[in-house]
Design an enzyme around this catalytic site. Structure first.
Site, PDB file in Angstrom:
ATOM      1  N   TYR A  60       0.902  -1.160   0.000  1.00 37.88           N
ATOM      2  CA  TYR A  60       0.000   0.000   0.000  1.00 37.88           C
ATOM      3  C   TYR A  60       0.934   1.202   0.000  1.00 37.88           C
ATOM      4  CZ  TYR A  60      -4.172   2.578   1.819  1.00 37.88           C
ATOM      5  OH  TYR A  60      -5.248   3.422   2.018  1.00 37.88           O
ATOM      6  N   HIS A  63      -2.113   7.588  -3.152  1.00 35.08           N
ATOM      7  CA  HIS A  63      -3.277   6.700  -3.013  1.00 35.08           C
ATOM      8  C   HIS A  63      -3.713   6.604  -1.546  1.00 35.08           C
ATOM      9  CE1 HIS A  63      -5.989   3.312  -3.443  1.00 35.08           C
ATOM     10  NE2 HIS A  63      -5.279   2.623  -2.569  1.00 35.08           N
ATOM     11  N   GLU A  76      -1.515  -1.441 -10.430  1.00 38.49           N
ATOM     12  CA  GLU A  76      -0.352  -1.782  -9.619  1.00 38.49           C
ATOM     13  C   GLU A  76       0.730  -2.404 -10.500  1.00 38.49           C
ATOM     14  OE1 GLU A  76      -1.035  -3.878  -5.975  1.00 38.49           O
ATOM     15  OE2 GLU A  76      -3.078  -3.110  -5.713  1.00 38.49           O
ATOM     16  N   GLN A  98     -15.846  -4.632   0.266  1.00 39.85           N
ATOM     17  CA  GLN A  98     -14.686  -4.207   1.064  1.00 39.85           C
ATOM     18  C   GLN A  98     -15.095  -3.330   2.245  1.00 39.85           C
ATOM     19  OE1 GLN A  98     -11.783  -2.085  -1.311  1.00 39.85           O
ATOM     20  NE2 GLN A  98     -10.315  -1.882   0.350  1.00 39.85           N
ATOM     21  N   THR A 105      -1.949   0.194  -5.119  1.00 44.07           N
ATOM     22  CA  THR A 105      -2.444   1.112  -6.145  1.00 44.07           C
ATOM     23  C   THR A 105      -1.480   2.275  -6.340  1.00 44.07           C
ATOM     24  OG1 THR A 105      -4.639   0.564  -5.384  1.00 44.07           O
ATOM     25  CG2 THR A 105      -4.457   2.464  -6.832  1.00 44.07           C
TER      26      THR A 105
HETATM   27 CA    CA Z   1      -4.285  -3.452  -3.867  1.00 40.60          CA
END
Ligand code: CA
Length: 411
Positions: free
Chosen positions: A126, A131, A199, A238, A347
């Site tokens: 991450y 992001h 990604e 999510q 991301t």
């Molecule tokens: Ca991801």
């Protein structure tokens, strides 16, 4: 360096690239590389005598995946790549009428590319500050968008390897449990908020021992190469499920990778410095010299009716935490790495709205829909849409790219 095989100026697969992949021919999996639109069958190259000096294990290019080949070590795999490169130049070893070139060279349009590695474990980081900041602003507190740990360690979680598929594999819209706004009970059904995450992933090229750490200084010895990675995400699932342990069914239904592993050697020319890290990181996370890579990235949505829209133009160089730091952090507690493990960046969002790496950010939680050229709009990905990611480097007239990473959503 020029090849006797024609390569278009805008091809991702110049003679400077020569990535590794697996294609299927007559029902057999065969290791290959690619130049322009031509697949180079590495098994046939070996049969022709090209690698005789390297004494490779017999049949090493006829495994279903590249893991055994990668396991020969970088010295050998780099030598294979370099010898193919020399052999493909004008007047090189393969530029010779004595070979049956129809065995060695195959059109990309005549083959199917498949998953090139057996992925034992997959970890998703991450590591894009932009992001993480965007998500923090949208879902938490704009004044404290980054959580307190974020600038001190590359945050990550363990994902699921079984559902990682090669580019071109259709993606079934996942079902799941969601809690609609204003509702008192959760409901079950297909996700209404299917998203992509732009990604990149890297493949582990060397085993490490349980209980030992891969330091930032030696981390690159453990990285075989990179590919594009779409971490498909169901935002409504999510949002409901992730507390308190993080991503689960919203992420593990599928991730798509581009089928070519571009080696770190091919990316060497495109190294750049990463963002300045402030506050200073702990000593085990420090790196020397340029550890980021200048890789242009784009995402297009291609609707079933042909309407196409570029929704993001980003760059891998924006990553706050580099791959060496990710690997050092992942193993600092003694966690071991195995050949074929896949570690993804998280991301990749750039500083401006046109460089954001997910629909969640591009449409800012649905408040700024994307207008498609056919008059429809998108807040998330619709059935029949194909998401196409691309990545390429360009410098001094040399182009090295990854080929498309695409997946079509089926209902
Ligand atoms: Ca991801």
């Amino acid at each position: 360096m020029l090849s006797f095989i024609e390569v278009a100026a805008d091809s991702d697969f110049s003679i400077h690239n020569l990535p590794f992949g697996i294609f299927i021919k007559d029902g057999h999996h065969i290791a290959c590389t690619r130049i322009g639109d031509t697949i180079v069958d590495l098994h046939q190259c070996a049969e022709s005598g090209l690698f005789d000096n390297l004494h490779l294990p017999h049949g090493i290019f006829r495994h279903t995946v590249l893991n055994a080949f990668i396991g020969l070590g970088k010295k050998v795999t780099s030598a294979v790549r370099t010898q193919v490169q020399q052999a493909l130049t004008k007047g090189g070893f393969l530029d010779n009428e004595k070979f049956n070139k129809t065995d060695i060279f195959v059109s990309i349009h005549d083959v199917q590319m498949v998953l090139p590695i057996h992925i034992g474990d997959y970890t998703d980081f991450y590591s894009s500050r932009e992001h993480a900041t965007n998500v923090g602003i949208m879902f938490r507190d704009p004044a404290n968008a980054l959580l307190p740990n974020w600038l001190h360690l590359p945050v990550g979680y363990h994902g699921r390897a079984s559902s990682i598929v090669a580019s071109g594999t259709p993606i079934k819209r996942p079902n799941g449990q969601t809690m609609p706004d204003g509702s008192e009970k959760p409901i079950f059904g297909p996700t209404k908020q299917l998203d992509f995450e732009l990604e990149m992933g890297f493949v582990i090229g060397k085993d490490s021992q349980l209980g030992t750490q891969i330091t930032t200084e030696i981390a690159e010895e453990y990285i075989f190469g990179m590919m594009l990675f779409n971490d498909w995400s169901a935002r409504d699932i999510q949002k409901w499920e992730y507390v308190p342990l993080g991503p689960f069914l919203a992420k593990n239904f599928a991730s798509t990778i581009s089928p070519w592993i571009v080696t770190l050697e091919a990316l060497e020319l495109f190294r750049v410095e990463g963002p300045v890290q402030e506050p200073e990181v702990l000593p085990y996370l420090k790196t020397e010299g340029p550890k980021n890579y200048d890789i242009n990235l784009s995402v297009d949505i291609l609707a079933d009716n042909g309407a196409q829209k570029r929704v993001s133009t980003s760059n891998f160089k924006y990553m706050y935490w580099n791959m060496c730091q990710q690997l050092a952090h992942h193993t600092v507690n003694g966690c071991n790495m195995r050949i074929g493990d896949l570690l993804a960046s998280g991301t990749i969002s750039g500083p401006t709205p046109d460089s954001y790496g997910s629909m969640l950010e591009i449409c800012w939680k649905g408040t700024k829909p994307v207008q498609m050229p056919d008059g429809t709009e998108r807040k998330f990905i619709a059935d029949g849409d194909t998401v196409v990611m691309r990545g390429w480097c360009e410098k001094d007239g040399i182009r090295v790219g990854f080929g498309p990473c695409d997946g079509k959503i089926v209902g």
